[in-house]
Enzyme design. Structure first.
Site, PDB file in Angstrom:
ATOM      1  N   VAL A 169       0.835  -1.206   0.000  1.00 44.01           N
ATOM      2  CA  VAL A 169       0.000   0.000   0.000  1.00 44.01           C
ATOM      3  C   VAL A 169       0.871   1.258   0.000  1.00 44.01           C
ATOM      4  O   VAL A 169       1.894   1.316   0.693  1.00 44.01           O
ATOM      5  CB  VAL A 169      -0.886   0.029   1.272  1.00 44.01           C
ATOM      6  CG1 VAL A 169      -1.715   1.298   1.338  1.00 44.01           C
ATOM      7  CG2 VAL A 169      -1.769  -1.192   1.341  1.00 44.01           C
ATOM      8  N   CYS A 170       0.443   2.260  -0.777  1.00 37.53           N
ATOM      9  CA  CYS A 170       1.053   3.592  -0.707  1.00 37.53           C
ATOM     10  C   CYS A 170      -0.077   4.625  -0.798  1.00 37.53           C
ATOM     11  O   CYS A 170      -1.234   4.303  -0.528  1.00 37.53           O
ATOM     12  CB  CYS A 170       2.100   3.792  -1.800  1.00 37.53           C
ATOM     13  SG  CYS A 170       1.430   3.960  -3.472  1.00 37.53           S
ATOM     14  N   HIS A 171       0.244   5.833  -1.192  1.00 38.46           N
ATOM     15  CA  HIS A 171      -0.769   6.895  -1.259  1.00 38.46           C
ATOM     16  C   HIS A 171      -1.763   6.658  -2.396  1.00 38.46           C
ATOM     17  O   HIS A 171      -2.971   6.690  -2.178  1.00 38.46           O
ATOM     18  CB  HIS A 171      -0.095   8.257  -1.404  1.00 38.46           C
ATOM     19  CG  HIS A 171      -1.054   9.384  -1.536  1.00 38.46           C
ATOM     20  ND1 HIS A 171      -1.825   9.834  -0.478  1.00 38.46           N
ATOM     21  CD2 HIS A 171      -1.412  10.132  -2.598  1.00 38.46           C
ATOM     22  CE1 HIS A 171      -2.605  10.818  -0.893  1.00 38.46           C
ATOM     23  NE2 HIS A 171      -2.367  11.022  -2.172  1.00 38.46           N
ATOM     24  N   GLY A 212      -0.998   4.196  -5.252  1.00 36.85           N
ATOM     25  CA  GLY A 212      -0.815   2.921  -5.939  1.00 36.85           C
ATOM     26  C   GLY A 212       0.406   2.847  -6.832  1.00 36.85           C
ATOM     27  O   GLY A 212       0.776   1.762  -7.281  1.00 36.85           O
ATOM     28  N   MET A 246      -4.117   4.625  -0.509  1.00 33.30           N
ATOM     29  CA  MET A 246      -4.893   5.189   0.598  1.00 33.30           C
ATOM     30  C   MET A 246      -5.889   6.243   0.130  1.00 33.30           C
ATOM     31  O   MET A 246      -6.853   6.531   0.825  1.00 33.30           O
ATOM     32  CB  MET A 246      -3.954   5.769   1.660  1.00 33.30           C
ATOM     33  CG  MET A 246      -3.151   4.709   2.406  1.00 33.30           C
ATOM     34  SD  MET A 246      -4.168   3.480   3.264  1.00 33.30           S
ATOM     35  CE  MET A 246      -4.809   4.462   4.631  1.00 33.30           C
TER      36      MET A 246
END
Length: 98
Positions: free
Chosen positions: A62-64, A66, A90
């Protein structure tokens, strides 16, 4: 590269499934909240902390938004890990955060 949506991850959590999430965002981003139970390993440290990961597990990255998690997913796959990118990151997450 395998992908999963934020909604699908939320459903797995709500169903009580045991999933392993790695959040690769930077410290200041995680300070605003992360998915409960996610392990925080900033993207710049993944290469140096791979020994903490288990090749028999499946990891959701997971990141901000994708993009960074996609790069980490491809990197981990290249090293024999079972990794799936959470598309949308996210930004798309509507579930609980801690």
């Amino acid at each position: 590269m395998k992908q999963i949506t934020a909604k699908e991850v939320e459903t797995l959590i709500n169903e009580g499934k045991k999933i392993d999430i790695i959040d690769v965002r930077e410290d200041f981003e995680v300070a605003t909240g992360k998915i409960p139970g996610a392990v925080h390993i900033p993207i710049g440290y993944i290469e140096f902390r791979m020994d903490e990961l288990d090749k028999s597990k499946e990891y959701i990255i997971v990141c901000h938004s994708g993009a960074r998690s996609g790069a980490v997913t491809r990197f981990l796959e290249g090293h024999g890990f079972n990794a799936t990118n959470m598309s949308g990151g996210m930004v798309e997450w509507e579930g609980e955060i801690e």
